[in-house]
Write a protein that holds these residues in place. Structure first.
Motif, PDB file in Angstrom:
ATOM      1  N   LEU A 296      47.148  51.406  36.944  1.00 34.07           N
ATOM      2  CA  LEU A 296      45.981  50.672  37.422  1.00 34.07           C
ATOM      3  C   LEU A 296      46.423  49.626  38.450  1.00 34.07           C
ATOM      4  O   LEU A 296      47.279  48.795  38.159  1.00 34.07           O
ATOM      5  N   THR A 297      45.841  49.670  39.609  1.00 38.31           N
ATOM      6  CA  THR A 297      46.104  48.664  40.628  1.00 38.31           C
ATOM      7  C   THR A 297      44.840  47.839  40.813  1.00 38.31           C
ATOM      8  O   THR A 297      43.810  48.360  41.263  1.00 38.31           O
ATOM      9  N   LEU A 298      44.901  46.581  40.434  1.00 39.69           N
ATOM     10  CA  LEU A 298      43.743  45.697  40.540  1.00 39.69           C
ATOM     11  C   LEU A 298      43.762  44.961  41.871  1.00 39.69           C
ATOM     12  O   LEU A 298      44.824  44.593  42.381  1.00 39.69           O
ATOM     13  N   THR A 299      42.591  44.720  42.424  1.00 41.35           N
ATOM     14  CA  THR A 299      42.493  43.917  43.637  1.00 41.35           C
ATOM     15  C   THR A 299      42.565  42.435  43.276  1.00 41.35           C
ATOM     16  O   THR A 299      42.378  42.047  42.110  1.00 41.35           O
ATOM     17  N   GLU A 300      42.813  41.603  44.268  1.00 40.97           N
ATOM     18  CA  GLU A 300      42.829  40.158  44.024  1.00 40.97           C
ATOM     19  C   GLU A 300      41.469  39.689  43.512  1.00 40.97           C
ATOM     20  O   GLU A 300      41.386  38.816  42.643  1.00 40.97           O
ATOM     21  N   GLU A 301      40.404  40.265  44.038  1.00 40.33           N
ATOM     22  CA  GLU A 301      39.064  39.881  43.587  1.00 40.33           C
ATOM     23  C   GLU A 301      38.869  40.237  42.121  1.00 40.33           C
ATOM     24  O   GLU A 301      38.294  39.445  41.346  1.00 40.33           O
ATOM     25  N   GLN A 302      39.328  41.412  41.703  1.00 36.62           N
ATOM     26  CA  GLN A 302      39.199  41.809  40.303  1.00 36.62           C
ATOM     27  C   GLN A 302      40.029  40.911  39.394  1.00 36.62           C
ATOM     28  O   GLN A 302      39.585  40.538  38.293  1.00 36.62           O
ATOM     29  N   VAL A 303      41.221  40.550  39.840  1.00 39.06           N
ATOM     30  CA  VAL A 303      42.088  39.680  39.045  1.00 39.06           C
ATOM     31  C   VAL A 303      41.412  38.337  38.805  1.00 39.06           C
ATOM     32  O   VAL A 303      41.383  37.824  37.675  1.00 39.06           O
ATOM     33  N   ASP A 308      38.106  34.367  35.615  1.00 41.15           N
ATOM     34  CA  ASP A 308      37.151  33.267  35.802  1.00 41.15           C
ATOM     35  C   ASP A 308      35.700  33.690  35.882  1.00 41.15           C
ATOM     36  O   ASP A 308      34.808  32.840  35.887  1.00 41.15           O
ATOM     37  N   GLY A 309      35.443  34.996  35.997  1.00 35.44           N
ATOM     38  CA  GLY A 309      34.066  35.461  36.066  1.00 35.44           C
ATOM     39  C   GLY A 309      33.435  35.262  37.422  1.00 35.44           C
ATOM     40  O   GLY A 309      32.215  35.344  37.564  1.00 35.44           O
ATOM     41  N   ARG A 310      34.231  35.025  38.432  1.00 39.71           N
ATOM     42  CA  ARG A 310      33.693  34.822  39.778  1.00 39.71           C
ATOM     43  C   ARG A 310      34.744  35.233  40.822  1.00 39.71           C
ATOM     44  O   ARG A 310      35.884  35.433  40.500  1.00 39.71           O
TER      45      ARG A 310
END
Length: 310
Positions: A296-303, A308-310
């Protein structure tokens, strides 16, 4: 030529090339509290999957854990590196880190593990009445004696960790740090003296470029279950409103990715360079489930959203 565990550990400091491999995982688990055949099966399966480092402690399982791992390490020399910790007695209580006591425990650990040198040796606790310089000298002496290749500490206050990194750096060594680190941040009052790698610790780790061994990287199963679970008869330190919200977001993202919430949470930990998540699977199937996080490669936005939920 295959890499040794220590070459890979040092390579992680370059923050390149290893983010999606099984090499990043450290195998823990109930060594000494499970049948010997189960221990051997898990170690062999982890090694076959590309794992390189097994983690234990001189105090785990009432002092039986190292001896439970030893027979497999002796039968399969050079297959898995080993990290162990000294500084707790068999009940898990802190002991004074005098040079004589530390050396005696390390010699016992070497005998239990059946190895000539421990790949990564950690203080399991701090001994605040002793100077950091004294404790650093003992660690360097262990390396010079051939008892350890790499040294470090677990659960030290960030200011003491920073001082140790400086002291060891002046002696030509970069310490390994070991703290709880996962998407779920525990209630510190329920960790019984153990420390989570919060912002102050991470500032030291990043500032000194220290490898971080992240224990309880799966938050004791928090993301895989729906109800809290007591730990040794005490409340679940991960059962907080904030962590429950993070679990909900993990479920949402897992559904989108065709994965499991606990896998997404572990991928979040893997996203952080220089972090080696320690996993505690009890079966080979659970090892395979954990290793799915490598895919799984997560994006910075997903991380950021997961945390933080945002």
């Amino acid at each position: 030529m295959p890499h040794s565990p220590l070459q890979l550990l040092d390579g992680l400091l370059d923050e390149e090339g290893l983010a999606s491999t099984a090499h990043r995982f450290v195998l823990g688990g109930p060594f000494g509290a499970e049948p010997a055949e189960t221990t051997a099966e898990r170690l062999a399966h982890f090694a076959d999957a590309g794992g390189l480092l097994v983690e234990t402690s001189h105090s785990y399982a009432g002092g039986r854990a190292e001896a439970a791992v030893g027979p497999w390490l002796r039968a399969n020399p050079g297959t898995l590196g080993v990290t162990t910790k000294v500084g707790h007695d068999s009940t898990g209580g802190d002991i004074p880190l005098s040079r004589d006591t530390v050396f005696a425990h390390v010699r016992s650990a070497l005998e239990n593990l059946g190895v000539e040198t421990i790949d990564i040796l950690l203080y399991h606790c701090d001994d605040p009445i002793r100077s950091v310089a004294e404790l650093a000298d003992t660690l360097v002496s262990l390396v010079e004696a051939g008892h350890a290749r790499r040294v470090g500490v677990s659960n030290w206050r960030p200011e003491r960790l920073s001082e140790l990194a400086t002291e060891l750096g002046e002696r030509g060594h970069t310490p390994v740090a070991s703290y709880q680190f996962s998407l779920a941040e525990p209630d510190p009052a329920l960790l019984e003296g153990s420390l989570h790698a919060g912002s102050a610790v991470l500032d030291v780790v990043r500032g000194h470029r220290l490898p971080l061994l992240a224990w309880s990287s799966q938050a004791r199963g928090h993301f895989a279950r729906t109800t809290p679970k007591e730990h040794h008869g005490k409340p679940d330190p991960y059962d907080t409103a904030e962590n429950r919200d993070r679990r909900v977001r993990c479920r949402e993202l897992a559904a989108q990715l065709g994965s499991r919430p606990e896998t997404v949470a572990l991928a979040w930990t893997l996203h952080h360079p220089g972090v080696w998540p320690s996993i505690g699977p009890r079966t080979t199937a659970q090892i395979d489930n954990s290793l799915q996080a490598c895919r799984l490669t997560l994006t910075e936005e997903q991380v950021h959203w997961l945390r933080d939920g945002r």
